[in-house]
Design a protein around this motif. Structure first.
Motif, PDB file in Angstrom:
ATOM      1  N   VAL A   1       0.837  -1.195   0.000  1.00 55.10           N
ATOM      2  CA  VAL A   1       0.000   0.000   0.000  1.00 55.10           C
ATOM      3  C   VAL A   1       0.876   1.250   0.000  1.00 55.10           C
ATOM      4  CG1 VAL A   1      -1.658   1.321   1.360  1.00 55.10           C
ATOM      5  CG2 VAL A   1      -1.988  -1.131   1.039  1.00 55.10           C
ATOM      6  N   SER A   2       1.925   1.241   0.805  1.00 53.36           N
ATOM      7  CA  SER A   2       2.826   2.386   0.880  1.00 53.36           C
ATOM      8  C   SER A   2       3.478   2.663  -0.471  1.00 53.36           C
ATOM      9  CB  SER A   2       3.893   2.118   1.943  1.00 53.36           C
ATOM     10  OG  SER A   2       4.781   3.197   2.034  1.00 53.36           O
ATOM     11  N   ARG A   3       3.976   1.630  -1.135  1.00 50.68           N
ATOM     12  CA  ARG A   3       4.581   1.796  -2.474  1.00 50.68           C
ATOM     13  C   ARG A   3       3.572   2.363  -3.453  1.00 50.68           C
ATOM     14  NH1 ARG A   3       6.699  -3.224  -1.653  1.00 50.68           N
ATOM     15  NH2 ARG A   3       5.112  -4.172  -2.955  1.00 50.68           N
ATOM     16  N   THR A   4       2.366   1.840  -3.426  1.00 51.40           N
ATOM     17  CA  THR A   4       1.325   2.291  -4.351  1.00 51.40           C
ATOM     18  C   THR A   4       1.001   3.760  -4.112  1.00 51.40           C
ATOM     19  OG1 THR A   4       0.385   0.068  -4.422  1.00 51.40           O
ATOM     20  CG2 THR A   4      -1.032   1.874  -5.151  1.00 51.40           C
ATOM     21  N   MET A   5       0.825   4.120  -2.847  1.00 51.06           N
ATOM     22  CA  MET A   5       0.412   5.477  -2.526  1.00 51.06           C
ATOM     23  C   MET A   5       1.552   6.493  -2.645  1.00 51.06           C
ATOM     24  SD  MET A   5      -2.738   4.945  -2.210  1.00 51.06           S
ATOM     25  CE  MET A   5      -3.216   6.595  -1.759  1.00 51.06           C
ATOM     26  N   ARG A   6       2.774   6.043  -2.754  1.00 50.54           N
ATOM     27  CA  ARG A   6       3.901   6.959  -2.996  1.00 50.54           C
ATOM     28  C   ARG A   6       4.026   7.337  -4.462  1.00 50.54           C
ATOM     29  NH1 ARG A   6       7.471   3.813   0.663  1.00 50.54           N
ATOM     30  NH2 ARG A   6       8.093   2.770  -1.241  1.00 50.54           N
ATOM     31  N   ASN A   7       3.283   6.664  -5.319  1.00 52.24           N
ATOM     32  CA  ASN A   7       3.345   6.940  -6.756  1.00 52.24           C
ATOM     33  C   ASN A   7       2.519   8.195  -7.057  1.00 52.24           C
ATOM     34  OD1 ASN A   7       2.713   6.978  -9.557  1.00 52.24           O
ATOM     35  ND2 ASN A   7       3.172   4.807  -9.705  1.00 52.24           N
ATOM     36  N   PRO A   8       3.179   9.302  -7.448  1.00 49.26           N
ATOM     37  CA  PRO A   8       2.446  10.551  -7.669  1.00 49.26           C
ATOM     38  C   PRO A   8       1.422  10.463  -8.806  1.00 49.26           C
ATOM     39  CG  PRO A   8       4.786  10.820  -8.214  1.00 49.26           C
ATOM     40  CD  PRO A   8       4.615   9.454  -7.644  1.00 49.26           C
ATOM     41  N   ASP A   9       1.678   9.632  -9.815  1.00 50.25           N
ATOM     42  CA  ASP A   9       0.722   9.485 -10.924  1.00 50.25           C
ATOM     43  C   ASP A   9      -0.571   8.828 -10.441  1.00 50.25           C
ATOM     44  OD1 ASP A   9       2.546  10.613 -12.695  1.00 50.25           O
ATOM     45  OD2 ASP A   9       3.375   8.653 -13.265  1.00 50.25           O
ATOM     46  N   ILE A  10      -0.435   7.806  -9.613  1.00 51.09           N
ATOM     47  CA  ILE A  10      -1.618   7.138  -9.080  1.00 51.09           C
ATOM     48  C   ILE A  10      -2.408   8.100  -8.202  1.00 51.09           C
ATOM     49  CG2 ILE A  10      -2.415   5.326  -7.502  1.00 51.09           C
ATOM     50  CD1 ILE A  10      -0.110   3.602  -8.556  1.00 51.09           C
ATOM     51  N   CYS A  11      -1.720   8.820  -7.335  1.00 48.84           N
ATOM     52  CA  CYS A  11      -2.407   9.768  -6.446  1.00 48.84           C
ATOM     53  C   CYS A  11      -3.126  10.850  -7.250  1.00 48.84           C
ATOM     54  CB  CYS A  11      -1.421  10.378  -5.460  1.00 48.84           C
ATOM     55  SG  CYS A  11      -0.860   9.184  -4.223  1.00 48.84           S
ATOM     56  N   ALA A  12      -2.504  11.335  -8.312  1.00 47.12           N
ATOM     57  CA  ALA A  12      -3.145  12.350  -9.152  1.00 47.12           C
ATOM     58  C   ALA A  12      -4.422  11.794  -9.781  1.00 47.12           C
ATOM     59  CB  ALA A  12      -2.178  12.838 -10.232  1.00 47.12           C
ATOM     60  N   LYS A  13      -4.370  10.552 -10.254  1.00 48.77           N
ATOM     61  CA  LYS A  13      -5.565   9.926 -10.842  1.00 48.77           C
ATOM     62  C   LYS A  13      -6.654   9.730  -9.789  1.00 48.77           C
ATOM     63  CE  LYS A  13      -3.095   7.412 -14.443  1.00 48.77           C
ATOM     64  NZ  LYS A  13      -2.643   6.073 -14.898  1.00 48.77           N
ATOM     65  N   LEU A  14      -6.249   9.310  -8.591  1.00 48.81           N
ATOM     66  CA  LEU A  14      -7.225   9.106  -7.516  1.00 48.81           C
ATOM     67  C   LEU A  14      -7.912  10.422  -7.159  1.00 48.81           C
ATOM     68  CD1 LEU A  14      -5.172   6.700  -5.227  1.00 48.81           C
ATOM     69  CD2 LEU A  14      -7.181   6.097  -6.600  1.00 48.81           C
ATOM     70  N   ARG A  15      -7.139  11.500  -7.133  1.00 46.47           N
ATOM     71  CA  ARG A  15      -7.704  12.811  -6.787  1.00 46.47           C
ATOM     72  C   ARG A  15      -8.560  13.383  -7.906  1.00 46.47           C
ATOM     73  NH1 ARG A  15      -2.239  13.546  -3.953  1.00 46.47           N
ATOM     74  NH2 ARG A  15      -2.886  13.507  -1.749  1.00 46.47           N
ATOM     75  N   ALA A  16      -8.341  12.950  -9.129  1.00 45.48           N
ATOM     76  CA  ALA A  16      -9.056  13.502 -10.279  1.00 45.48           C
ATOM     77  C   ALA A  16     -10.366  12.780 -10.587  1.00 45.48           C
ATOM     78  CB  ALA A  16      -8.153  13.467 -11.516  1.00 45.48           C
ATOM     79  N   ASN A  17     -10.639  11.681  -9.892  1.00 43.01           N
ATOM     80  CA  ASN A  17     -11.834  10.885 -10.184  1.00 43.01           C
ATOM     81  C   ASN A  17     -12.774  10.846  -8.999  1.00 43.01           C
ATOM     82  OD1 ASN A  17     -11.612   9.471 -12.945  1.00 43.01           O
ATOM     83  ND2 ASN A  17      -9.542   9.372 -12.099  1.00 43.01           N
ATOM     84  N   SER A  18     -14.071  10.820  -9.294  1.00 45.47           N
ATOM     85  CA  SER A  18     -15.093  10.849  -8.248  1.00 45.47           C
ATOM     86  C   SER A  18     -16.000   9.630  -8.250  1.00 45.47           C
ATOM     87  CB  SER A  18     -15.942  12.115  -8.396  1.00 45.47           C
ATOM     88  OG  SER A  18     -15.141  13.243  -8.187  1.00 45.47           O
ATOM     89  N   ASP A  19     -15.601   8.588  -8.941  1.00 45.08           N
ATOM     90  CA  ASP A  19     -16.407   7.368  -8.988  1.00 45.08           C
ATOM     91  C   ASP A  19     -15.658   6.252  -8.254  1.00 45.08           C
ATOM     92  OD1 ASP A  19     -18.488   5.543  -9.933  1.00 45.08           O
ATOM     93  OD2 ASP A  19     -16.896   4.745 -11.233  1.00 45.08           O
TER      94      ASP A  19
END
Length: 154
Positions: free
Chosen positions: A119-137
């Motif tokens: 989970v830590s590795r996944t959440m350290r990925n800035p691209d993934i975090c940007a996608k998570l923040r950009a989506n509302s579904d």
């Protein structure tokens, strides 16, 4: 281990207004009970107890609360995206908006640590975090989290 092994699609949610860390733990408990049939009160108590040892806000708007419970038979994940960031006493003093909680069996030493590292590795990925923040579904958020694991494994 992949995120799809520990995270159910129904355990991903977007919260509109969360006013405190305690309220957040209540929301996590309710979602754990709904998704994994783990008593909400036990989840809330375990998360609050663990948080008392030190904040689980890791910086960059991310928190990774986790706890061990006797009622859990394997590691379970819960993901929340907050529409309004919440003060979480993070290491960088920034409010959090992405929360990935882990619930593990009391005896799950290595399995719990492997899940936390994943989970830590996944959440350290800035691209993934940007996608998570950009989506509302929630379904899209689940896909973003679990697709990443498939592509990393390849």
């Amino acid at each position: 281990m992949q995120l799809a092994d520990i995270l159910k699609q129904g355990a991903v949610k977007i919260l509109g207004g969360c006013t405190s860390k305690k309220r957040l733990f209540h929301d996590l408990g309710a979602l754990a009970e709904q998704s994994y049939h783990t008593p909400a009160g036990d989840v809330i108590d375990a998360l609050i107890e663990r948080e008392g040892l030190g904040p689980t806000g890791v910086g960059h708007g991310i928190a990774l609360p986790h706890a061990r419970l006797s009622e859990v038979d394997k590691v379970h994940g819960i993901f929340l995206r907050l529409e309004k960031p919440l003060n979480f006493d993070s290491v960088d003093r920034q409010p959090v908006d992405l929360i990935f909680a882990l619930l593990a069996p009391e005896e799950a030493g290595v399995e719990h640590l492997r899940a936390l590292a994943l989970v830590s590795r996944t959440m350290r990925n800035p691209d993934i975090c940007a996608k998570l923040r950009a989506n509302s579904d929630p379904s899209t958020l689940y896909a973003i989290l679990t697709e990443n694991q498939s592509s990393q494994a390849a």
